[in-house]
Design a protein around this motif. Structure first.
Motif, mmCIF file in Angstrom:
data_model
loop_
_atom_site.group_PDB
_atom_site.id
_atom_site.type_symbol
_atom_site.label_atom_id
_atom_site.label_comp_id
_atom_site.label_asym_id
_atom_site.label_seq_id
_atom_site.Cartn_x
_atom_site.Cartn_y
_atom_site.Cartn_z
ATOM 1 N N LEU A 1 5.550 -9.769 4.374
ATOM 2 C CA LEU A 1 6.749 -9.642 5.197
ATOM 3 C C LEU A 1 7.136 -8.185 5.400
ATOM 4 N N ALA A 2 7.016 -7.386 4.339
ATOM 5 C CA ALA A 2 7.375 -5.969 4.440
ATOM 6 C C ALA A 2 6.504 -5.263 5.477
ATOM 7 N N VAL A 3 5.210 -5.571 5.489
ATOM 8 C CA VAL A 3 4.297 -4.954 6.454
ATOM 9 C C VAL A 3 4.697 -5.311 7.890
ATOM 10 N N ARG A 4 5.300 -6.481 8.064
ATOM 11 C CA ARG A 4 5.696 -6.937 9.398
ATOM 12 C C ARG A 4 7.140 -6.582 9.740
ATOM 13 N N GLY A 5 7.724 -5.696 8.982
ATOM 14 C CA GLY A 5 9.025 -5.156 9.333
ATOM 15 C C GLY A 5 10.220 -5.919 8.824
ATOM 16 N N ILE A 6 10.005 -6.899 7.963
ATOM 17 C CA ILE A 6 11.128 -7.618 7.368
ATOM 18 C C ILE A 6 11.603 -6.824 6.152
ATOM 19 N N PRO A 7 12.891 -6.505 6.044
ATOM 20 C CA PRO A 7 13.364 -5.678 4.936
ATOM 21 C C PRO A 7 13.443 -6.469 3.630
ATOM 22 N N VAL A 8 12.387 -6.398 2.853
ATOM 23 C CA VAL A 8 12.303 -7.071 1.558
ATOM 24 C C VAL A 8 11.780 -6.062 0.532
ATOM 25 N N ALA B 1 1.841 -1.848 -6.899
ATOM 26 C CA ALA B 1 0.590 -2.175 -7.601
ATOM 27 C C ALA B 1 0.307 -1.137 -8.673
ATOM 28 N N ASN B 2 -0.379 -1.585 -9.745
ATOM 29 C CA ASN B 2 -0.791 -0.638 -10.785
ATOM 30 C C ASN B 2 -2.100 0.035 -10.375
ATOM 31 N N ASP B 3 -2.683 0.814 -11.286
ATOM 32 C CA ASP B 3 -3.887 1.576 -10.930
ATOM 33 C C ASP B 3 -5.116 0.704 -10.749
ATOM 34 N N GLN B 4 -5.011 -0.593 -11.056
ATOM 35 C CA GLN B 4 -6.094 -1.539 -10.803
ATOM 36 C C GLN B 4 -5.824 -2.393 -9.553
ATOM 37 N N GLY B 5 -4.745 -2.084 -8.848
ATOM 38 C CA GLY B 5 -4.382 -2.858 -7.668
ATOM 39 C C GLY B 5 -3.675 -4.161 -7.976
ATOM 40 N N GLU B 6 -3.232 -4.353 -9.217
ATOM 41 C CA GLU B 6 -2.580 -5.603 -9.628
ATOM 42 C C GLU B 6 -1.080 -5.516 -9.416
ATOM 43 N N LEU B 7 -0.497 -6.600 -8.913
ATOM 44 C CA LEU B 7 0.947 -6.672 -8.714
ATOM 45 C C LEU B 7 1.658 -7.294 -9.905
ATOM 46 N N ILE C 1 7.055 -4.825 -10.711
ATOM 47 C CA ILE C 1 8.001 -3.815 -10.257
ATOM 48 C C ILE C 1 8.052 -3.868 -8.741
ATOM 49 N N VAL C 2 9.269 -3.861 -8.192
ATOM 50 C CA VAL C 2 9.445 -3.833 -6.740
ATOM 51 C C VAL C 2 10.452 -2.745 -6.388
ATOM 52 N N TYR D 1 13.913 1.341 -8.845
ATOM 53 C CA TYR D 1 13.115 0.123 -8.700
ATOM 54 C C TYR D 1 13.793 -1.024 -9.458
ATOM 55 N N VAL D 2 13.232 -2.212 -9.297
ATOM 56 C CA VAL D 2 13.656 -3.374 -10.080
ATOM 57 C C VAL D 2 12.447 -3.886 -10.855
ATOM 58 N N LEU D 3 12.612 -4.021 -12.150
ATOM 59 C CA LEU D 3 11.587 -4.582 -13.038
ATOM 60 C C LEU D 3 11.982 -6.018 -13.357
ATOM 61 N N THR D 4 11.057 -6.935 -13.149
ATOM 62 C CA THR D 4 11.295 -8.348 -13.461
ATOM 63 C C THR D 4 10.262 -8.838 -14.465
ATOM 64 N N ILE D 5 10.753 -9.486 -15.522
ATOM 65 C CA ILE D 5 9.894 -10.212 -16.464
ATOM 66 C C ILE D 5 10.115 -11.694 -16.195
ATOM 67 N N PHE D 6 9.046 -12.408 -15.916
ATOM 68 C CA PHE D 6 9.142 -13.799 -15.469
ATOM 69 C C PHE D 6 9.114 -14.742 -16.662
#
Length: 320
Positions: free
Chosen positions: A71-78, A83-89, A100-101, A48-53
């Protein structure tokens, strides 16, 4: 992508447990780029890639991460946000927003040929079409309002010739952004930073676009101009490579045909795209921030490109 905020593997021991990724096994800083702290993260579930903004806040980040998910859901490769256990990105790490992506396969193509440029053009058009129904709105934060605010900060640092160039181009772009063809340009979410190092390939197969953290809602033509100004030029001179540009533009046009207003706006938009990155590099060069592994980009690269776009018309968007 630099390292402004130092993080070690031990800092993730408890933090990583909120994600469905298992334990963190390895962490390595990524040296390229200049905006955020980025790390390759290996967990029990994969890479994965971890980013701190460093500059974007918790309130801004949902736009970028939800756009990537859309975009990912629509087939664009990104990269797909996790999400964490609370559904937060977006979650805090070291007191800053972090995410994390998924990690894309392949490597950046730093010596692109027409086939690579065609693949980028086609995927960029598909990305624009896929983003048309994205419901969130955020302007391009490095658009003309930012240019107007940044110009006074960098003008005192320039010699007379470059100060004249900057003032003249800002005047030209102010008029262009106020004209009727510009107002009629198709718009939607754009990547706004689709340089060679933000696209992955395996051979000639495009495997993904990444680093969406300059994305915003703007004209699609601006996105095309930014991309052409990096992928389709001779790096030493800034001159357009016609074969690469033609391959990219034709592939884009085949997926989403350019409009007449886009055709009329093409040459000034290429100048706008060059100005945006000249300004940002001037600002980063003259107003540097401390970071591990950070080397500011040379502003003269986009000065050359801007002067070349002013002096020499680029290939047109399509054949009339």
């Amino acid at each position: 992508m630099a390292v402004f905020t130092a993080v070690g593997l031990g800092d993730l021991t408890q933090w990583i447990k909120q994600f469905p990724l298992g334990n963190a096994q390895a962490l390595k800083g990524i040296a390229s780029g200049i905006e955020n702290s980025n790390f390759f993260l290996t967990t029990e579930r994969g890479e994965y890639v971890l980013t701190i903004f460093e500059n974007l806040g918790f309130d801004q980040l949902p736009f970028y991460l939800n756009l990537m998910r859309h975009l990912a859901v629509r087939g664009i490769p990104v990269p797909a946000p996790v999400a964490n256990d609370q559904g937060e990105l977006v979650v805090p790490l070291q007191g800053k927003p972090a995410a994390i992506v998924s990690k894309l396969e392949g490597r950046s193509q730093m010596d692109p040929q027409p086939a690579h440029c065609a693949a980028v053009g086609a995927m960029l058009a598909r990305m624009h079409v896929a983003g048309r129904d994205f419901p969130m709105q955020q302007p391009n934060l490095r658009g003309i309002d930012w240019w107007n605010g940044t110009t006074p900060a960098v003008l005192p640092c320039l010699d007379d010739a470059n100060a004249h160039l900057l003032r003249a181009e800002m005047h030209f772009q102010g008029a262009f952004h106020g004209c009727a063809p510009y107002a009629a340009l198709p718009r939607g979410p754009v990547h706004a930073d689709l340089f060679r190092n933000n696209v992955m390939f395996v051979g000639e197969q495009l495997t993904g676009f990444f680093d969406f953290y300059f994305a915003g809602c703007d004209t699609w033509l601006f996105d095309v101009a930014v991309t052409v100004n990096d992928w389709c030029i001779d790096l030493a001179t800034g001159e357009i490579d016609v074969a690469r540009a033609r391959a990219m533009l034709d592939a884009y046009h085949a997926e989403r045909p350019f409009t007449a207003d886009e055709h009329a706006s093409w040459q000034p938009m290429l100048r706008a795209a060059a100005l945006r990155f000249w300004l940002s590099r001037l600002y980063d060069f003259h107003q540097p921030r401390e970071a591990e592994m950070l080397t500011p980009h040379d502003p003269t690269h986009f000065e050359r490109i801007l002067r070349e776009r002013i002096a020499t018309p680029a290939p047109e968007l399509f054949h009339e």
